[in-house]
Design a protein around this motif. Structure first.
Motif, PDB file in Angstrom:
ATOM      1  N   GLU A  97       0.837  -1.201   0.000  1.00  0.00           N
ATOM      2  CA  GLU A  97       0.000   0.000   0.000  1.00  0.00           C
ATOM      3  C   GLU A  97       0.870   1.250   0.000  1.00  0.00           C
ATOM      4  O   GLU A  97       0.615   2.209  -0.741  1.00  0.00           O
ATOM      5  CB  GLU A  97      -0.892  -0.012   1.239  1.00  0.00           C
ATOM      6  CG  GLU A  97      -1.810   1.197   1.374  1.00  0.00           C
ATOM      7  CD  GLU A  97      -2.653   1.095   2.635  1.00  0.00           C
ATOM      8  OE1 GLU A  97      -3.697   0.425   2.608  1.00  0.00           O
ATOM      9  OE2 GLU A  97      -2.241   1.689   3.667  1.00  0.00           O
ATOM     10  N   GLY A  98       1.926   1.231   0.819  1.00  0.00           N
ATOM     11  CA  GLY A  98       2.833   2.378   0.871  1.00  0.00           C
ATOM     12  C   GLY A  98       3.552   2.606  -0.438  1.00  0.00           C
ATOM     13  O   GLY A  98       3.726   3.744  -0.880  1.00  0.00           O
ATOM     14  N   LEU A  99       3.975   1.523  -1.093  1.00  0.00           N
ATOM     15  CA  LEU A  99       4.670   1.681  -2.375  1.00  0.00           C
ATOM     16  C   LEU A  99       3.723   2.178  -3.462  1.00  0.00           C
ATOM     17  O   LEU A  99       4.140   2.910  -4.361  1.00  0.00           O
ATOM     18  CB  LEU A  99       5.314   0.358  -2.786  1.00  0.00           C
ATOM     19  CG  LEU A  99       6.540  -0.061  -1.974  1.00  0.00           C
ATOM     20  CD1 LEU A  99       7.077  -1.390  -2.476  1.00  0.00           C
ATOM     21  CD2 LEU A  99       7.629   1.006  -2.030  1.00  0.00           C
ATOM     22  N   GLN A 100       2.465   1.768  -3.395  1.00  0.00           N
ATOM     23  CA  GLN A 100       1.488   2.281  -4.353  1.00  0.00           C
ATOM     24  C   GLN A 100       1.375   3.801  -4.223  1.00  0.00           C
ATOM     25  O   GLN A 100       1.381   4.541  -5.219  1.00  0.00           O
ATOM     26  CB  GLN A 100       0.123   1.634  -4.107  1.00  0.00           C
ATOM     27  CG  GLN A 100      -0.998   2.141  -5.010  1.00  0.00           C
ATOM     28  CD  GLN A 100      -0.809   1.719  -6.454  1.00  0.00           C
ATOM     29  OE1 GLN A 100      -0.563   0.548  -6.724  1.00  0.00           O
ATOM     30  NE2 GLN A 100      -0.924   2.653  -7.382  1.00  0.00           N
ATOM     31  N   LEU A 101       1.280   4.274  -2.989  1.00  0.00           N
ATOM     32  CA  LEU A 101       1.209   5.719  -2.769  1.00  0.00           C
ATOM     33  C   LEU A 101       2.518   6.402  -3.132  1.00  0.00           C
ATOM     34  O   LEU A 101       2.525   7.520  -3.639  1.00  0.00           O
ATOM     35  CB  LEU A 101       0.860   6.004  -1.311  1.00  0.00           C
ATOM     36  CG  LEU A 101      -0.565   5.637  -0.902  1.00  0.00           C
ATOM     37  CD1 LEU A 101      -0.764   5.863   0.582  1.00  0.00           C
ATOM     38  CD2 LEU A 101      -1.573   6.453  -1.692  1.00  0.00           C
ATOM     39  N   ARG A 158       4.466   5.633  -5.495  1.00  0.00           N
ATOM     40  CA  ARG A 158       4.477   5.781  -6.945  1.00  0.00           C
ATOM     41  C   ARG A 158       3.516   6.881  -7.397  1.00  0.00           C
ATOM     42  O   ARG A 158       3.822   7.684  -8.275  1.00  0.00           O
ATOM     43  CB  ARG A 158       4.078   4.447  -7.587  1.00  0.00           C
ATOM     44  CG  ARG A 158       4.222   4.417  -9.091  1.00  0.00           C
ATOM     45  CD  ARG A 158       3.748   3.093  -9.637  1.00  0.00           C
ATOM     46  NE  ARG A 158       2.321   2.917  -9.417  1.00  0.00           N
ATOM     47  CZ  ARG A 158       1.657   1.787  -9.669  1.00  0.00           C
ATOM     48  NH1 ARG A 158       2.317   0.734 -10.102  1.00  0.00           N
ATOM     49  NH2 ARG A 158       0.368   1.705  -9.473  1.00  0.00           N
ATOM     50  N   ASP A 159       2.351   6.942  -6.757  1.00  0.00           N
ATOM     51  CA  ASP A 159       1.324   7.880  -7.196  1.00  0.00           C
ATOM     52  C   ASP A 159       1.587   9.314  -6.735  1.00  0.00           C
ATOM     53  O   ASP A 159       1.193  10.266  -7.401  1.00  0.00           O
ATOM     54  CB  ASP A 159      -0.047   7.441  -6.676  1.00  0.00           C
ATOM     55  CG  ASP A 159      -0.513   6.141  -7.309  1.00  0.00           C
ATOM     56  OD1 ASP A 159       0.070   5.741  -8.344  1.00  0.00           O
ATOM     57  OD2 ASP A 159      -1.443   5.514  -6.769  1.00  0.00           O
ATOM     58  N   SER A 173      14.429   8.312  -0.550  1.00  0.00           N
ATOM     59  CA  SER A 173      14.789   7.717   0.740  1.00  0.00           C
ATOM     60  C   SER A 173      13.595   7.006   1.361  1.00  0.00           C
ATOM     61  O   SER A 173      13.737   5.923   1.954  1.00  0.00           O
ATOM     62  CB  SER A 173      15.307   8.796   1.698  1.00  0.00           C
ATOM     63  OG  SER A 173      14.319   9.775   1.950  1.00  0.00           O
ATOM     64  N   TYR A 174      12.396   7.568   1.206  1.00  0.00           N
ATOM     65  CA  TYR A 174      11.205   6.927   1.752  1.00  0.00           C
ATOM     66  C   TYR A 174      10.844   5.684   0.948  1.00  0.00           C
ATOM     67  O   TYR A 174      10.459   4.648   1.512  1.00  0.00           O
ATOM     68  CB  TYR A 174      10.027   7.906   1.764  1.00  0.00           C
ATOM     69  CG  TYR A 174      10.124   8.974   2.815  1.00  0.00           C
ATOM     70  CD1 TYR A 174      10.509   8.674   4.121  1.00  0.00           C
ATOM     71  CD2 TYR A 174       9.822  10.304   2.518  1.00  0.00           C
ATOM     72  CE1 TYR A 174      10.594   9.649   5.087  1.00  0.00           C
ATOM     73  CE2 TYR A 174       9.903  11.290   3.483  1.00  0.00           C
ATOM     74  CZ  TYR A 174      10.283  10.967   4.770  1.00  0.00           C
ATOM     75  OH  TYR A 174      10.361  11.939   5.719  1.00  0.00           O
ATOM     76  N   VAL A 175      10.938   5.773  -0.379  1.00  0.00           N
ATOM     77  CA  VAL A 175      10.661   4.600  -1.218  1.00  0.00           C
ATOM     78  C   VAL A 175      11.613   3.465  -0.858  1.00  0.00           C
ATOM     79  O   VAL A 175      11.214   2.310  -0.711  1.00  0.00           O
ATOM     80  CB  VAL A 175      10.787   4.957  -2.714  1.00  0.00           C
ATOM     81  CG1 VAL A 175      10.647   3.695  -3.575  1.00  0.00           C
ATOM     82  CG2 VAL A 175       9.722   5.970  -3.119  1.00  0.00           C
ATOM     83  N   VAL A 182       9.991  -0.472  -7.992  1.00  0.00           N
ATOM     84  CA  VAL A 182       8.831   0.399  -8.186  1.00  0.00           C
ATOM     85  C   VAL A 182       9.020   1.144  -9.495  1.00  0.00           C
ATOM     86  O   VAL A 182       9.995   1.878  -9.673  1.00  0.00           O
ATOM     87  CB  VAL A 182       8.700   1.405  -7.025  1.00  0.00           C
ATOM     88  CG1 VAL A 182       7.465   2.286  -7.213  1.00  0.00           C
ATOM     89  CG2 VAL A 182       8.635   0.673  -5.686  1.00  0.00           C
ATOM     90  N   THR A 183       8.108   0.934 -10.434  1.00  0.00           N
ATOM     91  CA  THR A 183       8.161   1.614 -11.728  1.00  0.00           C
ATOM     92  C   THR A 183       6.882   2.436 -11.880  1.00  0.00           C
ATOM     93  O   THR A 183       5.946   2.286 -11.094  1.00  0.00           O
ATOM     94  CB  THR A 183       8.244   0.590 -12.884  1.00  0.00           C
ATOM     95  OG1 THR A 183       6.985  -0.075 -13.019  1.00  0.00           O
ATOM     96  CG2 THR A 183       9.341  -0.432 -12.618  1.00  0.00           C
TER      97      THR A 183
END
Length: 265
Positions: free
Chosen positions: A199-203, A205-206, A212-214, A239-240
């Motif tokens: 969920e965090g990675l989806q946000l 990306r969006d 650093s957070y990613v 993450v793309t």
């Protein structure tokens, strides 16, 4: 997502802070307040404007930390900032400098001290009615408690995430995901750690979280996946713009073989 309302990219508070920080610019263009002799900004009279001096000194601490200066000098600035801002009446300024000191202590793994300072910051933020500082403090407090083996840190992390979501504060939201995924892993709640990580990675990306957070969310998600046997130590989370996927860290099969032989040797 329907719950995310992005805050304006520039607020009046931010503009005011920028104006205040300009007073430090003559000292050092790259790291204000961290000149060759570590000068204090003499343009601010501590006796006349203690709150402004305290907030600026807290910023000096941030710049020293970012600039890689000795930890003692960073801590010196944070503690001086706390000394400058009066404890009464309750204020956002006092809560913020306490929160910054608490985060610094947490990152330095001085965990018992971090918990004590964060609790002071949390009480001050609540009394002053500043939910954003409250969320920031809960993040640091939760991370420190988890490192101490206290699983109530997960509850603090969830609260920080909820507040950041409601306020639409992207930076604090990103930090919340990093810490919460890590905390859930410490609590061995791997399923929830994995769900929260994706969920965090989806946000990320969006809404363009910083690298650093990613990286932090990806690393903590990878640990959770590895614990559940859904991830190998030669893989990575990528993450793309279109996908979040697990792939081999080395795409060339020959390079993977070389790395495997080197590891076995």
């Amino acid at each position: 997502p329907p719950w995310l309302r992005l805050a304006p990219p520039v607020s009046l508070q931010t503009l005011r802070d920028v104006d205040e920080l300009k007073k430090l610019q003559p000292l050092n263009a790259s790291y204000p307040g961290s000149g060759p002799n570590g000068q204090r900004p003499d343009v601010v009279d501590e006796a006349v404007e203690p709150v402004l001096a305290g907030r600026l000194t807290e910023r000096v601490g941030r710049f020293r930390w970012a600039g890689g200066q000795p930890a003692e000098r960073t801590e010196e600035a944070y503690r001086r900032a706390v000394q400058l801002i009066p404890p009464a009446p309750a204020s956002t300024d006092r809560a913020q400098v306490l929160a910054s000191l608490g985060q610094y202590l947490m990152l330095r793994l001085r965990l018992d001290e971090a918990v004590d300072v964060c609790r002071q910051a949390l009480a001050m933020a609540r009394e002053a009615g500043d939910e954003l500082v409250e969320a920031h403090t809960m993040n640091s407090l939760g991370a420190a408690l988890i490192e101490l083996g206290d699983l109530t840190g997960v509850t603090h992390g969830r609260h920080a995430l909820d507040v950041a979501q409601r306020l639409g504060q992207v930076d604090e939201l990103a930090r919340s995901y990093v810490n919460l995924v890590l905390s859930l892993g410490y609590a061995s709640d791997w399923t929830e750690a994995i769900r929260t990580g994706y969920e965090g990675l989806q946000l990320a990306r969006d809404y363009y979280f910083s690298d650093s957070y990613v990286g932090g969310v990806s690393e903590n998600l990878g640990r959770a996946l590895l614990a559940r046997g859904r991830f190998q130590d030669d893989e990575m989370v990528e993450v793309t713009p279109k996908n979040i996927r697990i792939r081999k860290a080395l795409l060339d099969p020959n390079e993977r073989k070389k790395a495997s032989r080197k590891k076995a040797a």
